[in-house]
Design a protein around this motif. Structure first.
Motif, PDB file in Angstrom:
ATOM      1  N   LYS A 296      38.055   9.619  60.830  1.00 32.65           N
ATOM      2  CA  LYS A 296      39.496   9.698  59.832  1.00 32.65           C
ATOM      3  C   LYS A 296      39.110  10.486  58.567  1.00 32.65           C
ATOM      4  CE  LYS A 296      41.939   5.940  62.362  1.00 32.65           C
ATOM      5  NZ  LYS A 296      42.774   6.710  62.572  1.00 32.65           N
ATOM      6  N   ILE A 297      37.878  10.260  57.950  1.00 30.77           N
ATOM      7  CA  ILE A 297      37.582  10.767  56.666  1.00 30.77           C
ATOM      8  C   ILE A 297      37.754  12.457  56.805  1.00 30.77           C
ATOM      9  CG2 ILE A 297      35.982  11.303  55.041  1.00 30.77           C
ATOM     10  CD1 ILE A 297      35.289   8.082  55.175  1.00 30.77           C
ATOM     11  N   GLY A 298      36.985  12.816  57.974  1.00 27.39           N
ATOM     12  CA  GLY A 298      36.758  14.219  58.193  1.00 27.39           C
ATOM     13  C   GLY A 298      38.244  14.792  58.620  1.00 27.39           C
ATOM     14  N   GLU A 299      39.080  14.016  59.228  1.00 27.63           N
ATOM     15  CA  GLU A 299      40.582  14.752  59.706  1.00 27.63           C
ATOM     16  C   GLU A 299      41.237  14.673  58.313  1.00 27.63           C
ATOM     17  OE1 GLU A 299      42.076  11.703  62.286  1.00 27.63           O
ATOM     18  OE2 GLU A 299      41.050  12.519  64.008  1.00 27.63           O
ATOM     19  N   ALA A 300      41.276  13.914  57.246  1.00 27.64           N
ATOM     20  CA  ALA A 300      41.801  14.032  56.130  1.00 27.64           C
ATOM     21  C   ALA A 300      41.321  15.131  55.401  1.00 27.64           C
ATOM     22  CB  ALA A 300      41.421  12.659  55.215  1.00 27.64           C
ATOM     23  N   ALA A 301      39.878  15.463  55.342  1.00 25.39           N
ATOM     24  CA  ALA A 301      39.276  16.668  54.597  1.00 25.39           C
ATOM     25  C   ALA A 301      39.701  17.829  55.254  1.00 25.39           C
ATOM     26  CB  ALA A 301      37.837  16.334  54.952  1.00 25.39           C
ATOM     27  N   VAL A 302      39.800  17.924  56.517  1.00 26.27           N
ATOM     28  CA  VAL A 302      40.268  19.265  57.189  1.00 26.27           C
ATOM     29  C   VAL A 302      42.031  19.373  56.823  1.00 26.27           C
ATOM     30  CG1 VAL A 302      40.563  20.284  59.574  1.00 26.27           C
ATOM     31  CG2 VAL A 302      38.522  19.206  58.945  1.00 26.27           C
ATOM     32  N   ARG A 303      42.613  18.572  57.018  1.00 25.60           N
ATOM     33  CA  ARG A 303      43.981  18.730  56.495  1.00 25.60           C
ATOM     34  C   ARG A 303      44.193  19.208  55.382  1.00 25.60           C
ATOM     35  NH1 ARG A 303      44.802  13.300  58.259  1.00 25.60           N
ATOM     36  NH2 ARG A 303      45.421  12.579  55.890  1.00 25.60           N
ATOM     37  N   ALA A 304      43.576  18.735  54.203  1.00 23.69           N
ATOM     38  CA  ALA A 304      43.590  19.231  52.926  1.00 23.69           C
ATOM     39  C   ALA A 304      42.842  20.826  52.551  1.00 23.69           C
ATOM     40  CB  ALA A 304      42.827  18.366  51.901  1.00 23.69           C
ATOM     41  N   LEU A 305      41.606  20.795  53.431  1.00 22.84           N
ATOM     42  CA  LEU A 305      40.960  22.055  53.276  1.00 22.84           C
ATOM     43  C   LEU A 305      40.645  22.704  54.572  1.00 22.84           C
ATOM     44  CD1 LEU A 305      38.610  20.760  50.321  1.00 22.84           C
ATOM     45  CD2 LEU A 305      40.230  22.642  50.042  1.00 22.84           C
ATOM     46  N   PRO A 306      41.516  23.160  55.320  1.00 25.95           N
ATOM     47  CA  PRO A 306      41.316  23.589  56.639  1.00 25.95           C
ATOM     48  C   PRO A 306      39.957  24.527  57.091  1.00 25.95           C
ATOM     49  CG  PRO A 306      43.753  24.187  56.139  1.00 25.95           C
ATOM     50  CD  PRO A 306      42.777  23.507  54.739  1.00 25.95           C
ATOM     51  N   GLN A 307      39.625  25.125  55.843  1.00 26.98           N
ATOM     52  CA  GLN A 307      38.050  25.924  55.924  1.00 26.98           C
ATOM     53  C   GLN A 307      36.795  24.914  56.279  1.00 26.98           C
ATOM     54  OE1 GLN A 307      38.677  26.571  51.647  1.00 26.98           O
ATOM     55  NE2 GLN A 307      36.538  26.792  51.645  1.00 26.98           N
ATOM     56  N   LEU A 308      37.322  23.554  56.288  1.00 27.88           N
ATOM     57  CA  LEU A 308      35.990  22.696  56.473  1.00 27.88           C
ATOM     58  C   LEU A 308      36.007  22.426  57.930  1.00 27.88           C
ATOM     59  CD1 LEU A 308      36.373  20.301  53.583  1.00 27.88           C
ATOM     60  CD2 LEU A 308      34.983  22.370  53.650  1.00 27.88           C
ATOM     61  N   THR A 309      36.854  22.790  58.776  1.00 24.32           N
ATOM     62  CA  THR A 309      36.936  22.618  60.327  1.00 24.32           C
ATOM     63  C   THR A 309      35.736  22.566  60.925  1.00 24.32           C
ATOM     64  OG1 THR A 309      39.083  23.264  60.316  1.00 24.32           O
ATOM     65  CG2 THR A 309      38.056  23.095  62.232  1.00 24.32           C
ATOM     66  N   ASN A 310      34.882  23.543  60.745  1.00 22.75           N
ATOM     67  CA  ASN A 310      33.457  23.866  61.550  1.00 22.75           C
ATOM     68  C   ASN A 310      32.409  23.389  60.523  1.00 22.75           C
ATOM     69  OD1 ASN A 310      34.671  24.836  63.913  1.00 22.75           O
ATOM     70  ND2 ASN A 310      35.157  26.574  62.917  1.00 22.75           N
ATOM     71  N   VAL A 311      32.515  22.786  59.247  1.00 24.86           N
ATOM     72  CA  VAL A 311      31.326  22.282  58.678  1.00 24.86           C
ATOM     73  C   VAL A 311      30.738  21.173  59.200  1.00 24.86           C
ATOM     74  CG1 VAL A 311      31.020  21.530  56.282  1.00 24.86           C
ATOM     75  CG2 VAL A 311      32.193  23.604  56.410  1.00 24.86           C
ATOM     76  N   ARG A 312      29.460  21.242  59.221  1.00 28.19           N
ATOM     77  CA  ARG A 312      28.761  20.242  59.736  1.00 28.19           C
ATOM     78  C   ARG A 312      28.713  18.858  58.735  1.00 28.19           C
ATOM     79  NH1 ARG A 312      23.514  23.161  61.826  1.00 28.19           N
ATOM     80  NH2 ARG A 312      23.845  24.038  59.956  1.00 28.19           N
ATOM     81  N   VAL A 313      28.698  17.659  59.298  1.00 32.14           N
ATOM     82  CA  VAL A 313      28.482  16.439  58.669  1.00 32.14           C
ATOM     83  C   VAL A 313      26.848  16.123  59.028  1.00 32.14           C
ATOM     84  CG1 VAL A 313      28.877  14.044  58.405  1.00 32.14           C
ATOM     85  CG2 VAL A 313      30.686  15.514  58.253  1.00 32.14           C
ATOM     86  N   ILE A 314      26.061  16.049  57.929  1.00 26.41           N
ATOM     87  CA  ILE A 314      24.561  15.713  58.202  1.00 26.41           C
ATOM     88  C   ILE A 314      24.321  14.388  57.945  1.00 26.41           C
ATOM     89  CG2 ILE A 314      23.863  18.057  57.568  1.00 26.41           C
ATOM     90  CD1 ILE A 314      23.018  16.911  54.564  1.00 26.41           C
ATOM     91  N   ARG A 315      25.047  13.319  57.273  1.00 26.30           N
ATOM     92  CA  ARG A 315      24.774  11.916  57.353  1.00 26.30           C
ATOM     93  C   ARG A 315      25.825  11.340  56.795  1.00 26.30           C
ATOM     94  NH1 ARG A 315      22.751   9.486  52.563  1.00 26.30           N
ATOM     95  NH2 ARG A 315      22.491  10.906  50.724  1.00 26.30           N
ATOM     96  N   THR A 316      26.111   9.960  57.113  1.00 27.43           N
ATOM     97  CA  THR A 316      26.881   9.121  56.260  1.00 27.43           C
ATOM     98  C   THR A 316      26.382   7.969  55.714  1.00 27.43           C
ATOM     99  OG1 THR A 316      27.386   7.855  58.179  1.00 27.43           O
ATOM    100  CG2 THR A 316      28.695   9.607  58.297  1.00 27.43           C
ATOM    101  N   PHE A 317      27.042   7.441  54.824  1.00 31.79           N
ATOM    102  CA  PHE A 317      26.517   6.089  53.900  1.00 31.79           C
ATOM    103  C   PHE A 317      27.648   5.361  53.585  1.00 31.79           C
ATOM    104  CE2 PHE A 317      26.257   9.399  50.690  1.00 31.79           C
ATOM    105  CZ  PHE A 317      26.840   8.487  49.623  1.00 31.79           C
ATOM    106  N   SER A 318      27.327   4.083  53.319  1.00 27.52           N
ATOM    107  CA  SER A 318      28.315   3.274  52.680  1.00 27.52           C
ATOM    108  C   SER A 318      27.864   2.336  51.658  1.00 27.52           C
ATOM    109  CB  SER A 318      28.934   2.618  53.921  1.00 27.52           C
ATOM    110  OG  SER A 318      28.102   1.379  54.368  1.00 27.52           O
ATOM    111  N   GLY A 319      28.647   2.178  50.614  1.00 27.52           N
ATOM    112  CA  GLY A 319      28.355   1.268  49.728  1.00 27.52           C
ATOM    113  C   GLY A 319      29.436   0.083  49.432  1.00 27.52           C
TER     114      GLY A 319
END
Length: 401
Positions: A296-319
């Motif tokens: 869902k975060i990825g979808e929100a990012a791509v909606r805002a900045l379509p150029q991120l469609t094929n950018v790779r996510v290398i890790r996730t973390f939470s706090g």
């Protein structure tokens, strides 16, 4: 003889408090169960955004804190990766547009010259933004900083002024007498002090419960995605209006555990990676990441900045953000007890408020007027119960080594 103070917690707020205490000449010992910035301060983004703050006492503090940040690199003799690049809150729907119009009006009345700009102007300021965006806010004075660098720089500067730092040392309890806190226990070792400042974020209630103090701080988990390195293209910090809406929700008693609270917060680090958030969930002290939230975060990012469609996510973390019922931190003494102070509950504002919080607490813990009205941040505003504190004539003995 200098005032002796123990600071429990080695995150942004704790190290800032230790630094300003040591700088003022106090005898300071900072105690941290793991390492500097090992908790929430090492699992957050970089934004110092004033326009995301609710007008009122918190925004007033944030303005003063932002002023401190401007000279902090020189003062601490460290690279904090501080950059004043401005900030935007992007708008996707007419409902969000109305809400942001109201918020911008309140911000302007509070002295922050935030502007509401069209989608076209937003795309001119930040190329690559979606053509679907209706508009955005813009304020040129929003900034960013590396919270890890800040925490370590504060700690090192405190040491240069004589502070002692005890890492891998967990505070297991307090030394008390007649409703006075005289120091702390650290795995059997007793440390005495004139004052103890508890700056342990979401872990503050767990420690203070031992002396009958109920602190209304609740963990609010947030998740961040880290992208592969990209050429610099993001000129400012970007939030979405939905991120602001989720931040301002104060409904933990009714929010279901599966409510994700997703909204976009994105910035680019000096190394080129993107930090892409975020979410807000009340799931206790669980710091596991969720594939659904990642999507869902990825979808929100791509909606805002379509150029991120094929950018790779290398890790996730939470706090775990330290949430309070009214969205403001707790700064100051515990009424009904002597010698103990709280500096916690900043939720998502810890990065922005760290310098001013430390400066305030350094004065308050030593009995000095901070020069700022901190009554809106007092612990007593919650009318919390302190076991055994009522009707006791407080007469603190002098601490002994």
């Amino acid at each position: 003889m200098s005032y002796k103070v123990i600071v429990a917690g080695g995150g942004l707020i704790g190290t800032s408090t230790a630094y300003y205490l040591a700088k003022s000449g106090a005898d300071v010992t900072l105690v941290e169960s793991k390492d500097i910035a090992a908790g929430t301060s090492g699992a957050c983004d970089r934004a110092i955004m004033l326009q995301s703050k609710k007008p009122g006492p918190t925004l007033d503090l944030a303005i003063q804190s932002a002023n401190l940040y401007q000279d902090l690199e020189e003062e601490l003799e460290a690279d904090l990766e501080y950059r004043k690049g401005g900030g935007m809150i992007i708008i996707e729907t007419m409902e969000e547009m109305k809400a942001m119009e109201d918020m911008v009006e309140r911000q302007q009345k509070a002295g922050i010259d935030v502007k509401l700009i069209s989608g076209e102007e937003a795309r001119e300021r930040q190329p690559g933004l979606s053509k679907e965006l209706l508009g955005s806010t813009w304020w040129e004075h929003d900034a960013e900083v590396n919270p890890l660098n800040v925490s370590f720089a504060m700690a090192r500067a405190a040491q240069r002024f004589g502070a002692k730092i005890k890492l891998q040392s967990q505070v297991t309890g307090f030394i008390t007498e007649n409703n006075c806190v005289l120091g702390v226990d650290i795995a059997g070792e007793k440390l005495y002090a004139d004052a103890v400042v508890v700056a342990m974020g979401v872990w503050t209630p767990l420690l203070l419960k031992q002396i009958g103090v109920d602190v209304p701080i609740i963990p609010r988990r947030g998740q961040i995605l880290v992208s592969e390195r990209l050429e610099p293209f993001l000129d400012c910090n970007i939030l979405s209006a939905s991120y602001i809406a989720n931040k301002l929700k104060r409904n933990h008693n009714h929010e279901s555990a599966d409510s994700l609270g997703v909204g976009l917060a994105i910035g680019q680090t000096h190394s080129g990676t993107l930090l892409i958030g975020g979410s807000r969930q009340f799931v206790g002290y669980n710091t596991e990441t969720s594939p659904e939230i990642t999507r869902k975060i990825g979808e929100a990012a791509v909606r805002a900045l379509p150029q991120l469609t094929n950018v790779r996510v290398i890790r996730t973390f939470s706090g775990l953000r330290p949430y309070t019922p009214d969205g403001m931190p707790i700064l100051g003494p515990i009424e009904g007890m002597e010698g103990i102070y709280i500096a916690a509950g900043h939720e998502g504002d810890g990065v922005a408020l760290a310098p001013i919080s430390g400066k305030i607490m350094a004065k308050v813990a030593c009995g000095v007027d901070p020069g700022i009205d901190i009554s809106p941040f007092s612990f007593s505003r919650f009318n919390q119960h302190i076991s055994g504190a009522e009707g006791v004539n407080i007469n603190c003995p002098v601490p002994s080594e």
